[in-house]
Scaffold this active site. Structure first.
Site, PDB file in Angstrom:
ATOM      1  N   LYS A   1       0.775  -0.461   5.039  1.00 43.49           N
ATOM      2  CA  LYS A   1       0.104  -0.953   6.246  1.00 43.49           C
ATOM      3  C   LYS A   1      -0.163  -2.457   6.205  1.00 43.49           C
ATOM      4  O   LYS A   1      -0.463  -3.062   7.247  1.00 43.49           O
ATOM      5  CB  LYS A   1      -1.204  -0.194   6.466  1.00 43.49           C
ATOM      6  CG  LYS A   1      -1.025   1.294   6.742  1.00 43.49           C
ATOM      7  CD  LYS A   1      -0.297   1.543   8.048  1.00 43.49           C
ATOM      8  CE  LYS A   1      -0.309   3.022   8.409  1.00 43.49           C
ATOM      9  NZ  LYS A   1       0.313   3.287   9.717  1.00 43.49           N
ATOM     10  N   ASP A   2      -0.067  -3.081   5.037  1.00 44.67           N
ATOM     11  CA  ASP A   2      -0.191  -4.540   4.980  1.00 44.67           C
ATOM     12  C   ASP A   2       0.839  -5.207   5.888  1.00 44.67           C
ATOM     13  O   ASP A   2       0.586  -6.256   6.487  1.00 44.67           O
ATOM     14  CB  ASP A   2       0.030  -5.046   3.551  1.00 44.67           C
ATOM     15  CG  ASP A   2      -1.120  -4.710   2.619  1.00 44.67           C
ATOM     16  OD1 ASP A   2      -2.066  -4.026   3.063  1.00 44.67           O
ATOM     17  OD2 ASP A   2      -1.067  -5.133   1.454  1.00 44.67           O
TER      18      ASP A   2
END
Length: 471
Positions: A44-45
């Site tokens: 998700k970064d």
């Protein structure tokens, strides 16, 4: 010297690692893309950076503003890292099934976290997505990024994850497997791989039992896994990309997650185990010329008190603790997931009707109140009603015989079908009964008196065996 000016420069270009032990004996090579090596610990970064930059570019997010996002934890961590770099506040909403460790991580980064019920419908005002929308309206300078509909979610994988996979495998990848949550990873990376390979690469999604992706016509049911599956199709998901979607049970996923840690030294989250199960199923039917890549989205650091806690998985019937040496409940009681050892009633059934049904149930001591139908998930159980509680309610002048049975139901502990009577009894505290769980599903009810009797019988058996051994 070689260094980065920011953690944001370290996002992406995660490595591929061959799965050797869990994939032993399979014809195809299986590689894992280890996304927990991103600085925030998850895939998700990647989307966090692009969503924030898009909000800045269109003028919605201004200096000193607040980022709001409904998240199961991982997107929140990525956004918190970006926000700290750029000087924004973070306000996240999380469903209450999210591991406490993940909530602590979010707060450690300085975020404010609001916990919401996980089992309510998406459009319920109490859901974590509805609450996020309300908080955006109430908070000055706030922006709800909404990964479920944000175009930068799949785009970040089309521009980043997909090209990385193609480059790292020298274009030899034949199958790409990923869990489906918001749908951004599989939609973006999958679309790129299909385009660059002229349709040669097969795209396979992994989905938990109870989610809509693998069974659009079936009922949406709760499941234990976090960050994957959906009750409805989000806009960030492109259903034309996956060639196949494989359904994986909680038990299969959690068992594989624990195997990845112990056999491959990969400490991952439950959705990684789910994706790995799907990848191994795909690899079983392939040839030595095929190359399967499975994306492992996050770290196991947020699941230490759940998936990697022997007691937590044992109480859900997902693990038989070898240290618990007594006969297990499933060996001592007539337990069944299809026909639970208890009366199962809908919440709206009247007290009088419930009493009548209980009278016709031999040996019935408790009623399981649930809006679901077998096989029941623990999250679908409203509570239990003891026979004596029902009798007291019917003689209570403050109540009516047509009151719903749910009005007298109370939450009871749960124990695993693979636990011994003595181990299960430790979880009852002052309660008179517990729900028995097998592989995440309700299979019956056991009373405290029954556990006491079973424990005494086991103690007596052990004493006799010890006496025989010493003679």
């Amino acid at each position: 010297m070689h260094y980065q000016n920011s953690l944001l420069e370290l996002i992406g270009n995660t490595p591929l690692v061959r799965l050797k032990r869990v994939a032993a004996g399979l014809p195809a090579t299986v590689l894992a893309k280890v996304e927990y090596l991103n600085p925030g610990g998850s895939v998700k970064d990647r989307i966090a950076v692009r969503m924030v930059e898009a909000a800045e570019a269109d003028g919605r997010l201004r200096p000193g503003g607040t980022i709001i996002e409904p998240t199961s934890g991982n997107t929140g961590v990525g956004l918190a890292i970006v926000a700290q770099e750029k000087g924004y506040r973070c306000l996240f909403t999380c469903p209450d099934k999210v591991a406490a460790d993940k909530i602590r991580v979010l707060r450690a980064y300085g975020a404010t976290v609001v916990i919401c019920p996980a089992t309510v419908p998406v459009d319920d005002p109490r859901s974590y997505r509805s609450v996020a929308a309300r908080l955006e309206r109430e908070t000055q300078g706030a922006v709800l990024l909404d990964q479920y509909s944000h175009p930068e979610n799949p785009r970040s994988h089309y521009l980043g994850t997909g090209p990385e996979l193609w480059r790292q495998t020298d274009g030899r990848i034949t199958h790409f497997v990923a869990g489906i949550g918001t749908g951004g990873t599989i939609s973006g990376a999958g679309a790129y791989l299909k385009k660059v390979s002229h349709g040669r690469v097969r795209i396979i999604g992994a989905d938990p039992e109870g989610s809509i992706y693998s069974d659009p016509e079936g009922p949406v049911r709760p499941y234990l896994l976090e960050g994957v599956g959906q009750p409805q199709l989000p806009r960030s998901y492109d259903p034309t990309v996956p060639d196949e979607i494989i359904r994986v049970s909680d038990h299969e996923a959690i068992t594989m997650t624990r195997r990845l840690a112990r056999e491959e030294a990969l400490l991952t989250g439950g959705s990684c185990g789910m994706a790995a199960v799907a990848a191994l199923r795909v690899a079983e039917r392939l040839t030595p010329d095929d190359l399967v890549v499975v994306l492992l989205p996050d770290s196991g650091r947020g699941y230490l008190a759940k998936i990697f806690d022997d007691q937590w998985v044992a109480r859900l019937g997902l693990f038989d603790d070898p240290a618990d040496t007594g006969p297990r409940l499933r060996e001592l009681l007539p337990l069944s997931v299809e026909r639970p050892r208890a009366i199962v009633l809908q919440p709206e059934v009247s007290l009088l009707r419930a009493a009548t049904l209980l009278d016709h149930y031999p040996g019935g001591t408790h009623i399981v109140v649930t809006a679901g139908a077998p096989p029941l998930r623990l999250a679908e159980v409203v509570g239990l009603v003891a026979a004596h509680t029902l009798r007291d309610a019917l003689t209570d002048p403050r109540r009516s015989a047509i009151d719903p049975i749910s009005s007298v139901a109370t939450v009871r502990p749960h124990v695993g079908a693979g636990q011994s009577a003595s181990a299960a009894a430790c979880h009852l505290d002052a309660h008179d009964a517990a729900v028995v769980i097998e592989r995440g599903f309700v299979c019956g009810v056991v009373t405290g008196d029954e556990l006491d009797d079973l424990t005494r019988a086991d103690t007596a058996r052990t004493s006799r065996e010890t006496a025989l051994e010493t003679t």
